[in-house]
Motif scaffolding. Structure first.
Motif, PDB file in Angstrom:
ATOM      1  N   ILE A 157       0.839  -1.198   0.000  1.00  0.00           N
ATOM      2  CA  ILE A 157       0.000   0.000   0.000  1.00  0.00           C
ATOM      3  C   ILE A 157       0.872   1.246   0.000  1.00  0.00           C
ATOM      4  O   ILE A 157       1.919   1.277   0.644  1.00  0.00           O
ATOM      5  CB  ILE A 157      -0.970  -0.025   1.215  1.00  0.00           C
ATOM      6  N   VAL A 158       0.454   2.242  -0.771  1.00  0.00           N
ATOM      7  CA  VAL A 158       1.094   3.554  -0.713  1.00  0.00           C
ATOM      8  C   VAL A 158       0.063   4.529  -0.176  1.00  0.00           C
ATOM      9  O   VAL A 158      -1.006   4.704  -0.763  1.00  0.00           O
ATOM     10  CB  VAL A 158       1.621   4.002  -2.089  1.00  0.00           C
ATOM     11  N   ASP A 159       0.408   5.125   0.960  1.00  0.00           N
ATOM     12  CA  ASP A 159      -0.501   6.027   1.667  1.00  0.00           C
ATOM     13  C   ASP A 159       0.000   7.466   1.473  1.00  0.00           C
ATOM     14  O   ASP A 159      -0.252   8.073   0.439  1.00  0.00           O
ATOM     15  CB  ASP A 159      -0.537   5.571   3.131  1.00  0.00           C
ATOM     16  N   THR A 160       0.733   8.019   2.412  1.00  0.00           N
ATOM     17  CA  THR A 160       1.269   9.377   2.232  1.00  0.00           C
ATOM     18  C   THR A 160       2.396   9.405   1.214  1.00  0.00           C
ATOM     19  O   THR A 160       2.689  10.437   0.629  1.00  0.00           O
ATOM     20  CB  THR A 160       1.828   9.930   3.548  1.00  0.00           C
ATOM     21  N   GLY A 161       3.057   8.267   1.043  1.00  0.00           N
ATOM     22  CA  GLY A 161       4.166   8.181   0.093  1.00  0.00           C
ATOM     23  C   GLY A 161       5.535   8.331   0.738  1.00  0.00           C
ATOM     24  O   GLY A 161       6.553   8.247   0.057  1.00  0.00           O
ATOM     25  N   GLY A 162       5.545   8.546   2.049  1.00  0.00           N
ATOM     26  CA  GLY A 162       6.824   8.704   2.755  1.00  0.00           C
ATOM     27  C   GLY A 162       7.754   7.515   2.562  1.00  0.00           C
ATOM     28  O   GLY A 162       8.935   7.677   2.238  1.00  0.00           O
ATOM     29  N   SER A 163       7.209   6.306   2.718  1.00  0.00           N
ATOM     30  CA  SER A 163       8.052   5.107   2.602  1.00  0.00           C
ATOM     31  C   SER A 163       8.569   4.920   1.178  1.00  0.00           C
ATOM     32  O   SER A 163       9.736   4.602   0.973  1.00  0.00           O
ATOM     33  CB  SER A 163       7.269   3.847   2.977  1.00  0.00           C
ATOM     34  N   ILE A 164       7.688   5.138   0.216  1.00  0.00           N
ATOM     35  CA  ILE A 164       8.117   4.896  -1.168  1.00  0.00           C
ATOM     36  C   ILE A 164       9.137   5.956  -1.598  1.00  0.00           C
ATOM     37  O   ILE A 164      10.058   5.669  -2.371  1.00  0.00           O
ATOM     38  CB  ILE A 164       6.901   4.804  -2.138  1.00  0.00           C
TER      39      ILE A 164
ATOM     40  N   ASN B 145      -9.307   7.070   2.301  1.00  0.00           N
ATOM     41  CA  ASN B 145      -8.350   7.106   3.411  1.00  0.00           C
ATOM     42  C   ASN B 145      -8.679   6.130   4.537  1.00  0.00           C
ATOM     43  O   ASN B 145      -8.101   6.199   5.609  1.00  0.00           O
ATOM     44  CB  ASN B 145      -8.246   8.531   3.967  1.00  0.00           C
ATOM     45  N   GLU B 146      -9.605   5.205   4.281  1.00  0.00           N
ATOM     46  CA  GLU B 146      -9.962   4.247   5.331  1.00  0.00           C
ATOM     47  C   GLU B 146      -8.819   3.276   5.619  1.00  0.00           C
ATOM     48  O   GLU B 146      -7.979   3.027   4.762  1.00  0.00           O
ATOM     49  CB  GLU B 146     -11.234   3.468   4.951  1.00  0.00           C
ATOM     50  N   PHE B 147      -8.816   2.720   6.827  1.00  0.00           N
ATOM     51  CA  PHE B 147      -7.782   1.765   7.234  1.00  0.00           C
ATOM     52  C   PHE B 147      -8.242   0.355   6.911  1.00  0.00           C
ATOM     53  O   PHE B 147      -9.309  -0.076   7.330  1.00  0.00           O
ATOM     54  CB  PHE B 147      -7.482   1.906   8.727  1.00  0.00           C
TER      55      PHE B 147
HETATM   56  P1  IMP Z   1       3.178   5.693   3.628  1.00  0.00           P
HETATM   57  O1  IMP Z   1       2.357   6.701   4.391  1.00  0.00           O
HETATM   58  O2  IMP Z   1       2.892   5.703   2.149  1.00  0.00           O
HETATM   59  O3  IMP Z   1       4.655   5.876   3.927  1.00  0.00           O
HETATM   60  O4  IMP Z   1       2.755   4.260   4.160  1.00  0.00           O
HETATM   61  C1  IMP Z   1       3.384   3.744   5.274  1.00  0.00           C
HETATM   62  C2  IMP Z   1       2.896   2.401   5.700  1.00  0.00           C
HETATM   63  O5  IMP Z   1       1.700   2.581   6.425  1.00  0.00           O
HETATM   64  C3  IMP Z   1       2.537   1.361   4.653  1.00  0.00           C
HETATM   65  O6  IMP Z   1       3.640   0.674   4.107  1.00  0.00           O
HETATM   66  C4  IMP Z   1       1.694   0.425   5.494  1.00  0.00           C
HETATM   67  O7  IMP Z   1       2.532  -0.436   6.244  1.00  0.00           O
HETATM   68  C5  IMP Z   1       0.993   1.384   6.441  1.00  0.00           C
HETATM   69  N1  IMP Z   1      -0.408   1.635   6.027  1.00  0.00           N
HETATM   70  C6  IMP Z   1      -0.933   2.725   5.435  1.00  0.00           C
HETATM   71  N2  IMP Z   1      -2.259   2.598   5.245  1.00  0.00           N
HETATM   72  C7  IMP Z   1      -2.581   1.376   5.741  1.00  0.00           C
HETATM   73  C8  IMP Z   1      -3.829   0.645   5.842  1.00  0.00           C
HETATM   74  O8  IMP Z   1      -4.921   1.078   5.440  1.00  0.00           O
HETATM   75  N3  IMP Z   1      -3.742  -0.583   6.420  1.00  0.00           N
HETATM   76  C9  IMP Z   1      -2.581  -1.134   6.864  1.00  0.00           C
HETATM   77  N4  IMP Z   1      -1.408  -0.482   6.800  1.00  0.00           N
HETATM   78  C10 IMP Z   1      -1.405   0.761   6.233  1.00  0.00           C
END
Ligand code: IMP
Ligand code: MG
Length: 186
Positions: free
Chosen positions: A111-118, A160-162
């Protein structure tokens, strides 16, 4: 008429209900696999499918079975720790199997959420001297994404749901669920 209750699971203190069935995930993966097959058909060197642990293992397994070009498969972890210097957080890749300099890489994410990790990942890959790096992610949260890197192969966009399941966890639980579940407000 009442609609039947959705299947639920409880993980620690939270309740989740089914949101996307595996069959639908698989149909969407097929479409993305066809694009990747077209884009990487004529590579000079075999591309590396680079899974980011832990969450990508299920997506990686299903995606790989649909790819028809010769590719290497590797899994990595990104570890971050507080550096001793004033620069703050330091990230590194662990698990790379030799040099990836000059190689075409497809990063496979859950999953890519905020994009910080990628963003960290793409910087580390650039520092390794890769020929190209593209991102394939099972889920993408476009409303939350705030970085400039192109997410070339998002399989499914969500809000943006979990969510949990299909490799994704809530506090390390739920990764083994075949379908995707969304958190229920109670
Ligand atoms: P980022 O915000 O793109 O850096 O995402 C960081 C990490 O947050 C992801 O690699 C996931 O491990 C975790 N994450 C973000 N959204 C979800 C979700 O909806 N369910 C489970 N993990 C999530
Ligand atoms: Mg991840």
């Amino acid at each position: 008429m009442e609609t039947p209750a959705k299947k639920r699971v409880t993980l620690y203190d939270k309740t989740f209900e089914v949101m996307i069935l595996y069959e639908e995930l698989d149909r969407h993966i097929q479409k993305v696999a066809e694009r990747i097959n077209r884009d990487y058909a004529d590579c000079d060197t075999p591309p590396i499918m680079l899974g980011v642990l832990n969450g990508s293992f299920m997506f990686m397994a299903d995606l790989l079975k649909k790819l028809d070009f010769g590719c290497e498969v590797q899994f990595i972890k990104m570890s971050s720790y507080d550096g001793a210097s004033s620069t703050g957080k330091v990230c590194e890749l662990i698990g790379l199997n030799g040099s990836i300099k000059g190689r075409h890489v497809v990063v496979v994410e859950d999953i890519v959420d905020t994009g910080g990790s990628i963003e960290h990942m793409m910087k580390l890959l650039a520092a390794e001297g890769v020929a190209s790096a593209a991102v394939a992610t099972m889920f993408f949260k476009p409303d939350s994404y705030s970085r400039d890197y192109e997410i070339k192969y998002p399989v499914m966009n969500i809000g943006n749901e979990f969510i949990v399941g299909y490799g994704l966890d809530y506090d390390q639980l739920g990764r083994n669920l075949k379908d995707i579940y969304v958190i229920v407000d109670e």
